[in-house]
Design a protein around this motif. Sequence first.
Motif, short mmCIF file in Angstrom:
data_model
loop_
_atom_site.label_atom_id
_atom_site.label_comp_id
_atom_site.label_asym_id
_atom_site.label_seq_id
_atom_site.Cartn_x
_atom_site.Cartn_y
_atom_site.Cartn_z
N MET A 4 0.87 -1.18 0.00
CA MET A 4 0.00 0.00 0.00
C MET A 4 0.90 1.22 0.00
O MET A 4 1.98 1.20 0.58
CB MET A 4 -0.85 0.06 1.27
N ARG A 5 0.43 2.29 -0.62
CA ARG A 5 1.13 3.56 -0.55
C ARG A 5 0.26 4.54 0.21
O ARG A 5 -0.93 4.67 -0.09
CB ARG A 5 1.44 4.06 -1.95
N VAL A 6 0.86 5.21 1.17
CA VAL A 6 0.13 6.18 1.98
C VAL A 6 0.78 7.54 1.80
O VAL A 6 2.00 7.66 1.85
CB VAL A 6 0.13 5.76 3.48
N SER A 7 -0.04 8.55 1.57
CA SER A 7 0.47 9.91 1.39
C SER A 7 0.04 10.78 2.57
O SER A 7 -0.74 10.35 3.42
CB SER A 7 -0.03 10.52 0.09
N SER A 8 0.52 12.00 2.57
CA SER A 8 0.18 12.92 3.66
C SER A 8 -1.30 13.29 3.65
O SER A 8 -1.84 13.68 4.67
CB SER A 8 1.03 14.19 3.55
N SER A 9 -1.96 13.13 2.49
CA SER A 9 -3.38 13.47 2.41
C SER A 9 -4.29 12.26 2.60
O SER A 9 -5.52 12.40 2.53
CB SER A 9 -3.67 14.14 1.06
N PRO A 12 -6.56 8.36 7.60
CA PRO A 12 -6.16 7.18 8.39
C PRO A 12 -7.27 6.14 8.55
O PRO A 12 -7.00 4.95 8.50
CB PRO A 12 -5.76 7.76 9.74
N SER A 13 -8.51 6.57 8.72
CA SER A 13 -9.59 5.60 8.91
C SER A 13 -9.83 4.76 7.66
O SER A 13 -10.08 3.55 7.75
CB SER A 13 -10.88 6.31 9.33
N LYS A 14 -9.71 5.37 6.49
CA LYS A 14 -9.88 4.63 5.24
C LYS A 14 -8.70 3.71 4.99
O LYS A 14 -8.86 2.57 4.54
CB LYS A 14 -10.08 5.59 4.07
N VAL A 15 -7.50 4.19 5.28
CA VAL A 15 -6.31 3.36 5.14
C VAL A 15 -6.40 2.17 6.10
O VAL A 15 -6.07 1.04 5.74
CB VAL A 15 -5.02 4.17 5.39
N ASN A 40 3.16 9.80 9.48
CA ASN A 40 2.20 10.08 10.55
C ASN A 40 0.84 9.46 10.21
O ASN A 40 0.23 8.79 11.06
CB ASN A 40 2.08 11.59 10.75
N GLN A 41 0.37 9.65 8.98
CA GLN A 41 -0.93 9.10 8.57
C GLN A 41 -0.89 7.57 8.60
O GLN A 41 -1.85 6.93 9.02
CB GLN A 41 -1.31 9.60 7.18
N ALA A 42 0.23 6.98 8.17
CA ALA A 42 0.35 5.53 8.15
C ALA A 42 0.33 4.95 9.56
O ALA A 42 -0.32 3.94 9.82
CB ALA A 42 1.62 5.12 7.42
N MET A 43 1.04 5.60 10.48
CA MET A 43 1.08 5.12 11.86
C MET A 43 -0.29 5.22 12.53
O MET A 43 -0.69 4.33 13.30
CB MET A 43 2.14 5.84 12.67
N LYS A 44 -1.02 6.29 12.24
CA LYS A 44 -2.39 6.40 12.76
C LYS A 44 -3.24 5.26 12.23
O LYS A 44 -4.03 4.65 12.97
CB LYS A 44 -3.01 7.74 12.35
N ALA A 45 -3.10 4.95 10.95
CA ALA A 45 -3.88 3.88 10.33
C ALA A 45 -3.54 2.52 10.95
O ALA A 45 -4.43 1.71 11.19
CB ALA A 45 -3.63 3.85 8.82
#
Length: 86
Positions: A4-9, A12-15, A40-45
């Motif tokens: 998976m690729r996670v960006s800053s935008s 987190p809930s969808k990821v 940050n977004q990935a860790m929240k997810a």
Amino acid sequence: MEMMRVSSSSQPSKVAGALTSLLREHQKVQIQVIGAAALNQAMKAIAISRGYIAPSGYELYCSPSFYDLTIDNQVITSLRLNVEMR
């Protein structure tokens, strides 16, 4: 292993929902991020996904590694998070 690729935008809930689904199917998922905001977004997810997985008796383990990408003839260092369900 699924990636998976996670960006800053990324939300987190969808990821987290996508991550949970992939983990239940494949047991291991790799998340690729570039930059602190994306991390940050990935860790929240991952934290949210852990809450989804925990009631079934499994735990999530995450191990980071660096990976060099070439984009437009420039080498960019990304971070890959190997997430595993045990």
